[in-house]
Design a protein around this motif. Structure first.
Motif, PDB file in Angstrom:
ATOM      1  N   MET A   1       0.854  -1.176   0.000  1.00 36.38           N
ATOM      2  CA  MET A   1       0.000   0.000   0.000  1.00 36.38           C
ATOM      3  C   MET A   1       0.898   1.237   0.000  1.00 36.38           C
ATOM      4  O   MET A   1       1.784   1.369   0.829  1.00 36.38           O
ATOM      5  CB  MET A   1      -0.901  -0.046   1.238  1.00 36.38           C
ATOM      6  N   ARG A   2       0.646   2.134  -0.924  1.00 35.55           N
ATOM      7  CA  ARG A   2       1.443   3.363  -1.077  1.00 35.55           C
ATOM      8  C   ARG A   2       0.789   4.472  -0.251  1.00 35.55           C
ATOM      9  O   ARG A   2      -0.369   4.811  -0.502  1.00 35.55           O
ATOM     10  CB  ARG A   2       1.490   3.750  -2.550  1.00 35.55           C
ATOM     11  N   VAL A   3       1.540   5.015   0.710  1.00 35.33           N
ATOM     12  CA  VAL A   3       0.961   6.006   1.611  1.00 35.33           C
ATOM     13  C   VAL A   3       1.840   7.235   1.748  1.00 35.33           C
ATOM     14  O   VAL A   3       3.058   7.169   1.579  1.00 35.33           O
ATOM     15  CB  VAL A   3       0.688   5.422   3.018  1.00 35.33           C
ATOM     16  N   VAL A   4       1.177   8.331   2.067  1.00 32.51           N
ATOM     17  CA  VAL A   4       1.851   9.567   2.443  1.00 32.51           C
ATOM     18  C   VAL A   4       1.437   9.851   3.876  1.00 32.51           C
ATOM     19  O   VAL A   4       0.246   9.813   4.209  1.00 32.51           O
ATOM     20  CB  VAL A   4       1.444  10.737   1.517  1.00 32.51           C
ATOM     21  N   LEU A   5       2.420  10.112   4.724  1.00 35.18           N
ATOM     22  CA  LEU A   5       2.150  10.432   6.118  1.00 35.18           C
ATOM     23  C   LEU A   5       2.208  11.938   6.325  1.00 35.18           C
ATOM     24  O   LEU A   5       3.229  12.567   6.040  1.00 35.18           O
ATOM     25  CB  LEU A   5       3.183   9.775   7.047  1.00 35.18           C
ATOM     26  N   ASP A   6       1.121  12.477   6.813  1.00 32.63           N
ATOM     27  CA  ASP A   6       1.108  13.875   7.208  1.00 32.63           C
ATOM     28  C   ASP A   6       2.077  14.039   8.384  1.00 32.63           C
ATOM     29  O   ASP A   6       2.298  13.104   9.169  1.00 32.63           O
ATOM     30  CB  ASP A   6      -0.319  14.262   7.615  1.00 32.63           C
ATOM     31  N   THR A   7       2.630  15.218   8.508  1.00 27.62           N
ATOM     32  CA  THR A   7       3.577  15.493   9.587  1.00 27.62           C
ATOM     33  C   THR A   7       2.976  15.201  10.955  1.00 27.62           C
ATOM     34  O   THR A   7       3.678  14.756  11.868  1.00 27.62           O
ATOM     35  CB  THR A   7       4.060  16.960   9.505  1.00 27.62           C
ATOM     36  N   SER A   8       1.678  15.398  11.106  1.00 31.32           N
ATOM     37  CA  SER A   8       1.030  15.144  12.396  1.00 31.32           C
ATOM     38  C   SER A   8       1.184  13.690  12.834  1.00 31.32           C
ATOM     39  O   SER A   8       1.330  13.403  14.032  1.00 31.32           O
ATOM     40  CB  SER A   8      -0.456  15.513  12.346  1.00 31.32           C
ATOM     41  N   VAL A   9       1.183  12.760  11.890  1.00 28.03           N
ATOM     42  CA  VAL A   9       1.343  11.338  12.209  1.00 28.03           C
ATOM     43  C   VAL A   9       2.759  11.077  12.714  1.00 28.03           C
ATOM     44  O   VAL A   9       2.959  10.392  13.723  1.00 28.03           O
ATOM     45  CB  VAL A   9       1.021  10.456  10.992  1.00 28.03           C
ATOM     46  N   LEU A  10       3.736  11.636  12.030  1.00 27.35           N
ATOM     47  CA  LEU A  10       5.123  11.462  12.447  1.00 27.35           C
ATOM     48  C   LEU A  10       5.346  12.018  13.849  1.00 27.35           C
ATOM     49  O   LEU A  10       5.955  11.358  14.698  1.00 27.35           O
ATOM     50  CB  LEU A  10       6.070  12.132  11.449  1.00 27.35           C
ATOM     51  N   ILE A  11       4.853  13.212  14.113  1.00 23.21           N
ATOM     52  CA  ILE A  11       5.065  13.840  15.418  1.00 23.21           C
ATOM     53  C   ILE A  11       4.381  13.035  16.514  1.00 23.21           C
ATOM     54  O   ILE A  11       4.956  12.802  17.585  1.00 23.21           O
ATOM     55  CB  ILE A  11       4.575  15.307  15.410  1.00 23.21           C
ATOM     56  N   THR A  12       3.171  12.573  16.267  1.00 22.56           N
ATOM     57  CA  THR A  12       2.466  11.750  17.246  1.00 22.56           C
ATOM     58  C   THR A  12       3.261  10.476  17.525  1.00 22.56           C
ATOM     59  O   THR A  12       3.400  10.064  18.689  1.00 22.56           O
ATOM     60  CB  THR A  12       1.050  11.415  16.753  1.00 22.56           C
ATOM     61  N   ILE A  97       1.746  18.052   1.227  1.00 17.50           N
ATOM     62  CA  ILE A  97       1.427  16.643   1.473  1.00 17.50           C
ATOM     63  C   ILE A  97       0.538  16.108   0.338  1.00 17.50           C
ATOM     64  O   ILE A  97       0.761  15.016  -0.187  1.00 17.50           O
ATOM     65  CB  ILE A  97       0.719  16.481   2.839  1.00 17.50           C
ATOM     66  N   LEU A  98      -0.460  16.891  -0.032  1.00 20.98           N
ATOM     67  CA  LEU A  98      -1.358  16.490  -1.121  1.00 20.98           C
ATOM     68  C   LEU A  98      -0.619  16.372  -2.454  1.00 20.98           C
ATOM     69  O   LEU A  98      -0.892  15.450  -3.233  1.00 20.98           O
ATOM     70  CB  LEU A  98      -2.522  17.467  -1.240  1.00 20.98           C
ATOM     71  N   ASP A  99       0.320  17.273  -2.722  1.00 20.45           N
ATOM     72  CA  ASP A  99       1.110  17.202  -3.952  1.00 20.45           C
ATOM     73  C   ASP A  99       1.826  15.857  -4.066  1.00 20.45           C
ATOM     74  O   ASP A  99       1.823  15.226  -5.122  1.00 20.45           O
ATOM     75  CB  ASP A  99       2.152  18.324  -4.010  1.00 20.45           C
ATOM     76  N   VAL A 100       2.440  15.423  -2.973  1.00 20.94           N
ATOM     77  CA  VAL A 100       3.164  14.146  -2.991  1.00 20.94           C
ATOM     78  C   VAL A 100       2.179  12.990  -3.179  1.00 20.94           C
ATOM     79  O   VAL A 100       2.428  12.080  -3.965  1.00 20.94           O
ATOM     80  CB  VAL A 100       4.015  13.971  -1.716  1.00 20.94           C
ATOM     81  N   ALA A 101       1.055  13.035  -2.472  1.00 22.57           N
ATOM     82  CA  ALA A 101       0.064  11.961  -2.583  1.00 22.57           C
ATOM     83  C   ALA A 101      -0.472  11.853  -4.012  1.00 22.57           C
ATOM     84  O   ALA A 101      -0.573  10.750  -4.560  1.00 22.57           O
ATOM     85  CB  ALA A 101      -1.072  12.190  -1.596  1.00 22.57           C
ATOM     86  N   ARG A 105       0.643   8.941  -6.734  1.00 22.79           N
ATOM     87  CA  ARG A 105      -0.475   8.001  -6.874  1.00 22.79           C
ATOM     88  C   ARG A 105      -0.639   7.143  -5.622  1.00 22.79           C
ATOM     89  O   ARG A 105      -0.712   5.912  -5.678  1.00 22.79           O
ATOM     90  CB  ARG A 105      -0.322   7.151  -8.117  1.00 22.79           C
ATOM     91  N   ALA A 106      -0.709   7.846  -4.498  1.00 23.83           N
ATOM     92  CA  ALA A 106      -0.851   7.179  -3.208  1.00 23.83           C
ATOM     93  C   ALA A 106      -2.180   6.440  -3.121  1.00 23.83           C
ATOM     94  O   ALA A 106      -3.188   6.880  -3.680  1.00 23.83           O
ATOM     95  CB  ALA A 106      -0.755   8.201  -2.080  1.00 23.83           C
ATOM     96  N   ASP A 107      -2.152   5.339  -2.402  1.00 25.78           N
ATOM     97  CA  ASP A 107      -3.385   4.618  -2.093  1.00 25.78           C
ATOM     98  C   ASP A 107      -4.114   5.275  -0.933  1.00 25.78           C
ATOM     99  O   ASP A 107      -5.313   5.072  -0.768  1.00 25.78           O
ATOM    100  CB  ASP A 107      -3.077   3.159  -1.730  1.00 25.78           C
ATOM    101  N   ALA A 108      -3.357   6.047  -0.134  1.00 22.72           N
ATOM    102  CA  ALA A 108      -3.966   6.717   1.020  1.00 22.72           C
ATOM    103  C   ALA A 108      -3.061   7.815   1.537  1.00 22.72           C
ATOM    104  O   ALA A 108      -1.835   7.747   1.427  1.00 22.72           O
ATOM    105  CB  ALA A 108      -4.232   5.712   2.138  1.00 22.72           C
TER     106      ALA A 108
END
Length: 146
Positions: A1-12, A97-101, A105-108
């Protein structure tokens, strides 16, 4: 699954090794998820994660956080952002973040702030999950393949 993590996920995840965000980052580090990232996103991660308040809250040293960031950058699939659909949100960092997703071609897109991304995600049919929702989606996909 191809994903992009928002910075909020990393910080959490950095602030607590427990919980869905931390498990999502662990899945990425084990390459059970394909993490998508570009240079600007890597810079954003570093800028935010290495802030003194986040280091203190995480109980980690700057070197420990840099090691995690280096590991994420090493396993991430680099994305070239050829197309920018601007503006997509009120926050330019969300657009990054949206640009990368979209270009990757992110799945999520995985975020702790789903409402920030829903309008753009709906426009481009990009699933947006919280870390908990992503873990449920992964479990569902695994059980359907079993």
């Amino acid at each position: 699954m191809r994903v992009v993590l928002d910075t909020s996920v990393l910080i959490t995840a950095l602030r607590s090794s427990q919980g869905a965000a931390a498990e999502t980052v662990r899945l990425a580090l084990r390459q059970e998820l394909t993490l998508l990232m570009d240079f600007k996103m890597a810079c954003e991660y570093r800028d935010v994660a290495l802030r003194q308040d986040h280091l203190i809250a995480s109980g980690r040293s700057q070197s420990e956080v840099e090691d995690i960031l280096n590991a994420l950058e090493a396993i991430a699939q680099p994305i070239y952002v050829a197309f920018r659909h601007r503006p997509l949100s009120a926050d330019p960092n969300d657009d990054l973040i949206l640009d990368v997703a979209l270009n990757g071609r992110a799945d999520a897109l995985v975020t702790g702030n789903t409402r920030h991304f829903l309008a753009a995600a709906n426009r481009f049919h990009l699933p947006v999950f919280t870390p908990s929702e992503l873990l449920l989606e992964i479990a569902k996909r695994r059980s359907s393949h079993a």
